[in-house]
Write a protein that holds these residues in place. Structure first.
Motif, mmCIF file in Angstrom:
data_model
loop_
_atom_site.group_PDB
_atom_site.id
_atom_site.type_symbol
_atom_site.label_atom_id
_atom_site.label_comp_id
_atom_site.label_asym_id
_atom_site.label_seq_id
_atom_site.Cartn_x
_atom_site.Cartn_y
_atom_site.Cartn_z
ATOM 1 N N ARG B 10 1.063 -1.182 -0.061
ATOM 2 C CA ARG B 10 -0.012 -0.048 0.020
ATOM 3 C C ARG B 10 0.920 1.202 -0.098
ATOM 4 O O ARG B 10 0.441 2.089 -0.635
ATOM 5 N N PHE B 13 2.018 1.922 -3.186
ATOM 6 C CA PHE B 13 0.957 2.203 -4.152
ATOM 7 C C PHE B 13 0.768 3.629 -3.979
ATOM 8 O O PHE B 13 0.761 4.532 -4.697
ATOM 9 N N ALA B 16 3.102 5.890 -5.626
ATOM 10 C CA ALA B 16 3.103 5.917 -7.200
ATOM 11 C C ALA B 16 1.661 7.025 -7.406
ATOM 12 O O ALA B 16 1.770 7.718 -8.174
ATOM 13 N N ALA B 17 0.777 6.971 -6.521
ATOM 14 C CA ALA B 17 -0.372 7.934 -6.641
ATOM 15 C C ALA B 17 0.136 9.300 -6.484
ATOM 16 O O ALA B 17 -0.181 10.498 -7.292
ATOM 17 N N THR B 66 5.263 6.132 -11.176
ATOM 18 C CA THR B 66 3.838 5.679 -11.059
ATOM 19 C C THR B 66 3.707 4.245 -11.355
ATOM 20 O O THR B 66 3.052 3.453 -10.553
ATOM 21 N N THR B 67 4.257 3.820 -12.503
ATOM 22 C CA THR B 67 4.020 2.435 -12.883
ATOM 23 C C THR B 67 4.650 1.449 -12.228
ATOM 24 O O THR B 67 3.844 0.444 -11.637
ATOM 25 N N PHE B 68 5.903 1.519 -11.821
ATOM 26 C CA PHE B 68 6.450 0.412 -11.124
ATOM 27 C C PHE B 68 6.394 0.308 -9.750
ATOM 28 O O PHE B 68 6.111 -0.846 -9.194
ATOM 29 N N ALA B 70 3.492 1.098 -8.469
ATOM 30 C CA ALA B 70 1.889 0.778 -8.176
ATOM 31 C C ALA B 70 2.035 -0.747 -8.580
ATOM 32 O O ALA B 70 0.845 -1.507 -8.157
ATOM 33 N N GLY B 71 2.782 -1.465 -9.210
ATOM 34 C CA GLY B 71 2.673 -2.843 -9.511
ATOM 35 C C GLY B 71 2.393 -3.919 -8.575
ATOM 36 O O GLY B 71 1.627 -4.715 -8.644
ATOM 37 N N TYR B 73 0.666 -3.849 -5.527
ATOM 38 C CA TYR B 73 -0.579 -3.592 -5.113
ATOM 39 C C TYR B 73 -1.514 -3.902 -6.113
ATOM 40 O O TYR B 73 -2.727 -4.470 -5.688
ATOM 41 N N THR B 74 -1.231 -3.326 -7.431
ATOM 42 C CA THR B 74 -2.247 -3.599 -8.559
ATOM 43 C C THR B 74 -2.247 -5.343 -8.771
ATOM 44 O O THR B 74 -3.282 -5.618 -9.056
#
Lengths: 433, 182
Positions: B10, B13, B16-17, B66-68, B70-71, B73-74
């Motif tokens: 989290r 994530f 990332a946000a 942002t991309t990596f 968030a990986g 949690y996504t």
């Protein structure tokens, strides 16, 4: 080894990977690694790492999370709902009545959102209850919605066109402009179909007894103003030259935040909800793109697309034959894959063939988007169907059946676009840059 | 441990946000500058030439983050898409678990290689002192390290999921209604 044998092996492996439920991004990545290891002399790890890096820090790709974010904001706030109130009084007199609101609403929303699933979700959330309450036939309500929501990909801004532009190195602004006329054409075709349907079977439609004076109509229309301003802000900033598509996406996010705050539907919860949704979706797409980039580079090393292209060239297919074959292939792929995956797979393998027969890549982008849109409403995998299923609880095959007429209308649009390629290429040709 | 890992995913994530917000902020400032430049060329006949230095580079690096970040949690919440047709046929029983285990193993293999070679790439950039080409010369290894960290977190999340499946627990993407997104 014979290129045809290699392609068949790779295609089988791809279906195996996807079929066993391996995440799309990792299926593409593994396939790329396999192709590198088996059919090229390139160092697998190094190529993979360099490509992962190169494909994920691209500035133009930043438009993607931003447009997704904007869509999320609109989905969660009242901006979209207001469109219904604003549009309804104008459309109820047309044959087909408020069914047109699905088409118009989707077209308007598509002009601020880049994704057709977001369009289906946002417009469906407000029109399905309203239209069902007014006793419009359910299959038409769902069919018009499933069909016209696909406009999200065609009318700029469009996530698919960004993906296509980044992976084929076409100008995203030009692609956006190229989508405008075909978008209008599809809107017109959808509306004509509804009108025709309504005239042929009039009694099925409920009579709307609400009456508005002209003044009331104008007064109620004020509620679409924020959305219109948003469209103006985004497209205006691109074509006045102060913003690239990436920049315009940021403008869109800021405007959406401001308008939703002004209309009082923005709060902590909506803000963070939209942000979270945006990060989840764009992370997923970015991983697919990175996986596809590795596959594309791997394909380049194996020389396969080039071999296939020259093979196609020796067959002396006419472009029309190739397009017809590709369409059939895409529709089949689209049964199982979502639009973005179809596009990224295409760009790694098919683009050299398309270039070999002399098809304009700008035009092909729009063509591809139309085909991908069709994929969005074909079961068993079609995102618009999933969205509508979650909105209504109806089974996707029922929704897909309701969407069949619109699928056929889209095939018609495809034929028109092929006969008159100027629909896509004329406007971008007028652009100065 | 469970709690710690979930909090870790989290946290990544949320970073990332935050980076997505930074992208929006950077780009908006540049658009504002463009607007000022354009207006000034109308009014005083010349552009003020306001420019965020290296804004394209920074946007790109924030995008990597942002991309990596968030990986992981996504992955855990099941927002990475997959073809569910066969999986759903398998129901909730042992067969499904085996299919999930195989999927995880493939991804673990791919990610192990990915993370390792991304790390090598990062070391190499550090060694050769590669910098970005813009006005502000950012050492490339810094954003590359972000990518490595993100890939490693994702690797951790998949291994974590794999072990959960072995222990006959359900990973979150199998229990909750998984969101598909697009």
């Amino acid at each position: 080894m014979d290129p045809l044998v290699i392609s068949i092996i790779l295609l089988l492996v791809l279906f195996l990977l996807l079929g066993t439920g391996i995440w799309v991004s990792f299926s593409l990545l593994s396939l790329g690694m396999l192709a590198l290891a088996l059919f090229s002399n390139a160092p697998v790890g190094e190529v993979m790492a360099t490509t992962l890096w190169a494909s994920s820090h691209e500035w133009s790709l930043a438009a993607l999370p931003l447009f997704v974010w904007m869509g999320e904001i609109l989905y969660r706030t009242k901006l979209a709902e207001d469109m219904f109130t604003g549009l309804a009084p104008w459309l109820r007199r047309l044959p087909g009545g408020l069914l047109h609101i699905n088409v118009f609403g989707c077209a308007l929303f598509a002009a601020v959102s880049g994704s057709s699933a977001a369009t289906a979700a946002t417009i469906g959330k407000m029109t399905i209850p309203e239209l069902t309450r007014r006793k419009y036939p359910e299959n038409m309500v769902l069919g018009t919605l499933a069909g016209s929501a696909t406009l999200g990909f065609l009318i700029p801004p469009s996530i698919i066109l960004i993906v296509y532009g980044v992976s084929t190195e076409q100008s995203i602004s030009r692609l956006f402009v190229a989508g405008i006329l075909p978008g209008f054409m599809l809107v017109t075709l959808f509306m004509l179909f509804i009108i025709l349907w309504a005239l042929l079977g009039r009694k099925k439609l409920p009579v709307d007894d609400e009456q508005y004076t002209f003044k009331e109509k104008i007064y109620r229309s004020r509620r679409i103003i924020p959305v219109l301003l948003l469209i103006l802000g985004i497209l205006g900033s691109i074509y006045s030259g102060i913003a690239s598509p990436t920049d315009a996406a940021a403008v869109g996010v800021v405007l959406a935040l401001v308008f939703s705050w002004l209309t009082g539907s923005m709060n902590r919860e909506t803000f963070f909800g939209a942000l979270e949704g945006a990060v989840l979706t764009s992370c997923m797409i970015a991983f697919i793109l990175a996986g596809a980039a590795v596959l594309t580079v791997a394909m380049g090393f194996t020389g396969l697309p080039r071999m296939l292209a020259s093979w196609i060239a020796t067959m002396e297919l006419s472009p029309y034959m190739l397009l017809a074959a590709l369409t059939a292939f895409f529709v089949i792929m689209g049964l199982f894959l979502d639009g973005i995956s179809v596009v990224v797979l295409t760009t790694s393998i098919i683009i050299p063939m398309v270039e070999a027969v002399g098809i304009d890549l700008l035009w092909f982008g729009i063509f591809l988007v139309l085909v991908v849109e069709m994929a969005q409403i074909t079961p068993p995998v079609g995102f618009n169907l999933f969205v509508l299923q979650s909105l209504t609880g109806k089974d996707i095959f029922y929704i897909a059946r309701a969407a069949i007429p619109f699928f056929i209308v889209m095939v018609l649009a495809l034929v028109i676009l092929t006969i008159f390629p100027e629909l896509a290429t004329w406007l971008p040709g007028k652009m100065a840059f | 441990m469970r709690k710690f890992l979930d909090r870790y995913y989290r946290l990544c994530f949320n970073c990332a946000a935050a980076c997505l917000c930074l992208i929006c902020l950077t780009v908006s400032i540049q658009v504002f500058f463009n607007l000022v430049n354009k207006t000034s060329s109308y009014i005083i006949g010349e552009s003020l030439g306001w420019q965020l230095p290296s804004y394209g580079d920074f946007t790109g690096y924030f995008l990597v983050a942002t991309t990596f970040f968030a990986g992981a949690y996504t992955f855990r919440v099941g927002a990475h898409i997959r073809v569910q047709l066969l999986l759903q046929r398998l129901g909730e029983g042992t067969k499904r678990k085996i299919a999930e285990l195989i999927s995880c193993l493939v991804v673990i293999f791919v990610l192990s290689m990915g993370t390792y070679y991304a790390f090598l790439l990062c070391l190499e950039s550090h060694e050769y002192g590669d910098v970005s080409s813009g006005l502000i010369a950012v050492p490339i290894w810094i954003p590359q390290l972000v990518m490595v960290a993100g890939l490693f977190s994702l690797w951790l999340a998949v291994v974590d999921t794999f072990l959960q499946l072995v222990r006959k627990e359900n990973p979150p993407y199998m229990t909750g209604s998984s969101s598909t997104g697009e």
